[in-house]
Design a protein around this motif. Structure first.
Motif, short mmCIF file in Angstrom:
data_model
loop_
_atom_site.label_atom_id
_atom_site.label_comp_id
_atom_site.label_asym_id
_atom_site.label_seq_id
_atom_site.Cartn_x
_atom_site.Cartn_y
_atom_site.Cartn_z
N ASP A 1 0.82 -1.22 0.00
CA ASP A 1 0.00 0.00 0.00
C ASP A 1 0.85 1.27 0.00
OD1 ASP A 1 -2.30 -1.51 0.05
OD2 ASP A 1 -2.45 -1.51 2.23
N LEU A 2 2.14 1.15 0.25
CA LEU A 2 3.02 2.31 0.27
C LEU A 2 3.39 2.73 -1.15
CD1 LEU A 2 5.51 1.19 3.08
CD2 LEU A 2 3.57 2.73 3.32
N LYS A 3 3.59 4.03 -1.33
CA LYS A 3 4.03 4.54 -2.63
C LYS A 3 5.55 4.51 -2.67
CE LYS A 3 0.00 7.56 -3.04
NZ LYS A 3 -0.49 8.97 -3.09
N LEU A 4 6.10 3.37 -3.07
CA LEU A 4 7.55 3.18 -3.07
C LEU A 4 8.13 3.56 -4.44
CD1 LEU A 4 7.75 -0.23 -1.18
CD2 LEU A 4 8.02 2.08 -0.25
N PRO A 5 9.31 4.22 -4.44
CA PRO A 5 9.88 4.68 -5.71
C PRO A 5 10.51 3.54 -6.50
CG PRO A 5 11.38 5.17 -3.91
CD PRO A 5 10.13 4.59 -3.29
N ASP A 6 10.54 3.72 -7.83
CA ASP A 6 11.25 2.75 -8.69
C ASP A 6 12.46 3.41 -9.35
OD1 ASP A 6 10.00 4.46 -10.41
OD2 ASP A 6 8.85 2.92 -11.49
N THR A 7 12.96 4.47 -8.70
CA THR A 7 14.12 5.20 -9.23
C THR A 7 15.35 4.29 -9.30
OG1 THR A 7 13.24 7.13 -8.05
CG2 THR A 7 15.46 7.32 -8.97
N LYS A 8 16.03 4.33 -10.42
CA LYS A 8 17.21 3.49 -10.62
C LYS A 8 18.41 4.04 -9.85
CE LYS A 8 15.07 0.80 -13.51
NZ LYS A 8 14.65 -0.55 -13.07
N VAL A 9 19.17 3.14 -9.25
CA VAL A 9 20.39 3.51 -8.53
C VAL A 9 21.55 2.75 -9.17
CG1 VAL A 9 21.55 3.55 -6.30
CG2 VAL A 9 19.07 3.81 -6.41
N SER A 10 22.63 3.47 -9.46
CA SER A 10 23.76 2.83 -10.14
C SER A 10 24.56 1.95 -9.20
CB SER A 10 24.68 3.90 -10.74
OG SER A 10 25.36 4.60 -9.71
N LYS A 11 25.28 0.99 -9.76
CA LYS A 11 26.14 0.09 -8.97
C LYS A 11 27.20 0.90 -8.21
CE LYS A 11 29.12 -3.98 -9.25
NZ LYS A 11 30.18 -3.39 -8.44
N LYS A 12 27.72 1.95 -8.86
CA LYS A 12 28.75 2.77 -8.23
C LYS A 12 28.20 3.46 -6.97
CE LYS A 12 32.22 6.27 -9.38
NZ LYS A 12 32.73 7.20 -10.44
N GLU A 13 26.95 3.93 -7.05
CA GLU A 13 26.32 4.58 -5.90
C GLU A 13 26.08 3.58 -4.77
OE1 GLU A 13 23.79 8.17 -8.06
OE2 GLU A 13 23.01 6.12 -8.09
N VAL A 14 25.63 2.38 -5.14
CA VAL A 14 25.40 1.33 -4.13
C VAL A 14 26.71 0.94 -3.46
CG1 VAL A 14 24.62 -1.04 -3.73
CG2 VAL A 14 23.32 0.45 -5.26
N ASP A 15 27.77 0.78 -4.26
CA ASP A 15 29.08 0.41 -3.70
C ASP A 15 29.59 1.49 -2.74
OD1 ASP A 15 29.12 -1.93 -5.09
OD2 ASP A 15 30.38 -1.18 -6.74
N MET A 16 29.36 2.76 -3.09
CA MET A 16 29.77 3.86 -2.22
C MET A 16 28.98 3.83 -0.90
SD MET A 16 31.86 6.61 -2.22
CE MET A 16 32.08 7.25 -3.88
N ALA A 17 27.67 3.58 -1.01
CA ALA A 17 26.83 3.49 0.19
C ALA A 17 27.26 2.33 1.07
CB ALA A 17 25.35 3.36 -0.20
N LYS A 18 27.63 1.20 0.44
CA LYS A 18 28.10 0.04 1.20
C LYS A 18 29.40 0.36 1.93
CE LYS A 18 27.91 -3.88 -1.21
NZ LYS A 18 27.92 -4.75 -2.41
N SER A 19 30.26 1.13 1.27
CA SER A 19 31.52 1.54 1.92
C SER A 19 31.23 2.42 3.13
CB SER A 19 32.40 2.30 0.92
OG SER A 19 32.80 1.46 -0.13
N LEU A 20 30.25 3.31 2.98
CA LEU A 20 29.87 4.18 4.09
C LEU A 20 29.33 3.37 5.26
CD1 LEU A 20 29.50 7.05 5.20
CD2 LEU A 20 27.28 7.14 4.04
N ILE A 21 28.49 2.39 4.95
CA ILE A 21 27.94 1.52 5.99
C ILE A 21 29.06 0.78 6.72
CG2 ILE A 21 26.60 -0.60 6.38
CD1 ILE A 21 24.65 0.42 4.22
N GLU A 22 30.04 0.27 5.95
CA GLU A 22 31.17 -0.43 6.57
C GLU A 22 31.96 0.50 7.48
OE1 GLU A 22 32.00 -3.60 6.64
OE2 GLU A 22 30.19 -4.04 5.49
N GLN A 23 32.15 1.76 7.07
CA GLN A 23 32.89 2.73 7.88
C GLN A 23 32.17 3.00 9.20
OE1 GLN A 23 35.80 4.32 7.61
NE2 GLN A 23 36.40 3.36 5.68
N TYR A 24 30.83 2.95 9.18
CA TYR A 24 30.05 3.25 10.38
C TYR A 24 29.71 1.99 11.20
CZ TYR A 24 29.13 8.21 9.54
OH TYR A 24 29.25 9.58 9.39
N THR A 25 30.15 0.83 10.74
CA THR A 25 29.83 -0.40 11.44
C THR A 25 30.75 -0.60 12.64
OG1 THR A 25 29.00 -1.45 9.42
CG2 THR A 25 29.65 -2.92 11.22
#
Length: 259
Positions: A173-197
Motif C-alpha cells: 500500500d506504500l508509494k515506493l519509488p522505482d528510481t534506478k540507482v547505479s552500482k557505483k552509488e550502491v558500492d559507495m553506500a556500502k563503503s559508508l555503511i562499513e565505515q560506520y559499522t
C-alpha cells in the motif's frame, strides 16, 4: 494507511525525507465496558478535581509538578527539547544483526520459576542456551491470544511477544519509488555503511530528551525564555548523492584518524 510521523532519516551526510506508517495492527475484539444491571455503556469523563465539572479537550494542557505548583508545557516545548530528534531518525552506526539481543527489539517478559520448578526451569534454559534455539509458543493473556518466542537473556528465560502473520500490514500500500540507482552509488553506500559499522554497545546510548525537557521546564518556571535550536533538514538531491556519500566517507575517515 495514514502516516504517523513525518521527518528525515539520515546516515552520514545523506538525508532522506520519509513518512512512517504503523507496521502492525491489533486483532483484539472491540469490547465495551457495561453496567451489569442494565447493560448501559460506561463512559469516562475528564473532571476538574476542584469543581467537579467536566473539562473539554481544548481546555486540557500538560503540566510538570514541581513542589506544590505546575509548569505548563506547550506543544512547542516538547519540540524544543530536541528539535533534531523530533524531526530526524539519525543513523549513528551500523551493527551486525546477530549482535543485538532479542530483548531490545521485541516486547519482553521475564520468566521466574515457582516452587519445585527450579530444576526444569534450568533444564530448559540450559538446553536453549546450548542449542541457540528459540521455543515457539502461544498463550492467552488479557483476553488475547499471543504468539511468542522463548529464549535466554542474562541467565533468565525471556518470553518475547511477537505478531501473528495476519497482524502485519502489507507494505504494497506504500508509494515506493522505482528510481534506478547505479552500482557505483550502491558500492559507495556500502563503503559508508562499513565505515560506520561497530560492535554494538547499547550502554553508550542515553535518553537525553527527558533531560533536555526538564531544562525547559526549569527555565519556564524561572520565567526565562529558552533558546530554540534551529534545525532544517533538506532531502539530498539525486544529482548530489555521490558527492554527499564521498563527503560522508571523508568525514568518517578524518574522525577515525583524529581519535
Amino acid at each position: 494507511m495514514r502516516s504517523i510521523w513525518n521527518g528525515t532519516i539520515s546516515f552520514g551526510l545523506v538525508s532522506i525525507p520519509i513518512k512512517i506508517y504503523s507496521g502492525s495492527e491489533e486483532r483484539t475484539l472491540d469490547l465495551d465496558m457495561l453496567d451489569k444491571r442494565d447493560l448501559a455503556r460506561i463512559r469516562y469523563k475528564r473532571v476538574n478535581e476542584n469543581t467537579g465539572e467536566e473539562v473539554e479537550w481544548k481546555d486540557i494542557v500538560k503540566g510538570y509538578k514541581e513542589d506544590d505548583s505546575y509548569v505548563v508545557l506547550e506543544k512547542e516545548d516538547f519540540d524544543k527539547a530536541n528539535m533534531k530528534k523530533s524531526k530526524t531518525i539519525d543513523i549513528e552506526e551500523f551493527i551486525e544483526e546477530k549482535d543485538v539481543a532479542d530483548v531490545l527489539f521485541k516486547k519482553p517478559y521475564f520468566l521466574e520459576p515457582q516452587k519445585d520448578g527450579e530444576k526444569s526451569y534450568n533444564l530448559l534454559k540450559n538446553a536453549l542456551k546450548d542449542t541457540g534455539k528459540l521455543g515457539v509458543a502461544t498463550f492467552v493473556m488479557r483476553a488475547k491470544e499471543n504468539l511468542s518466542l522463548i529464549g535466554v537473556y542474562k541467565d533468565a528465560l525471556v518470553l518475547h511477544v511477537i505478531r501473528f502473520a495476519d497482524e502485519i500490514r502489507d507494505p504494497a500500500d506504500l508509494k515506493l519509488p522505482d528510481t534506478k540507482v547505479s552500482k557505483k552509488e550502491v558500492d559507495m553506500a556500502k563503503s559508508l555503511i562499513e565505515q560506520y559499522t561497530e560492535e554494538f554497545d547499547f550502554e553508550k546510548y542515553k535518553d537525553i530528551y527527558n533531560e533536555q525537557l526538564l531544562k525547559i521546564i526549569k527555565a519556564k518556571r524561572g520565567g526565562k525564555k529558552t533558546k530554540v535550536e534551529k534545525f532544517e533538514s533538506k532531502p539530498t538531491p539525486a544529482k548530489d548523492l555521490m558527492a554527499q556519500l564521498k563527503a560522508s566517507l571523508d568525514k568518517k575517515k578524518k574522525k577515525k584518524t583524529a581519535s
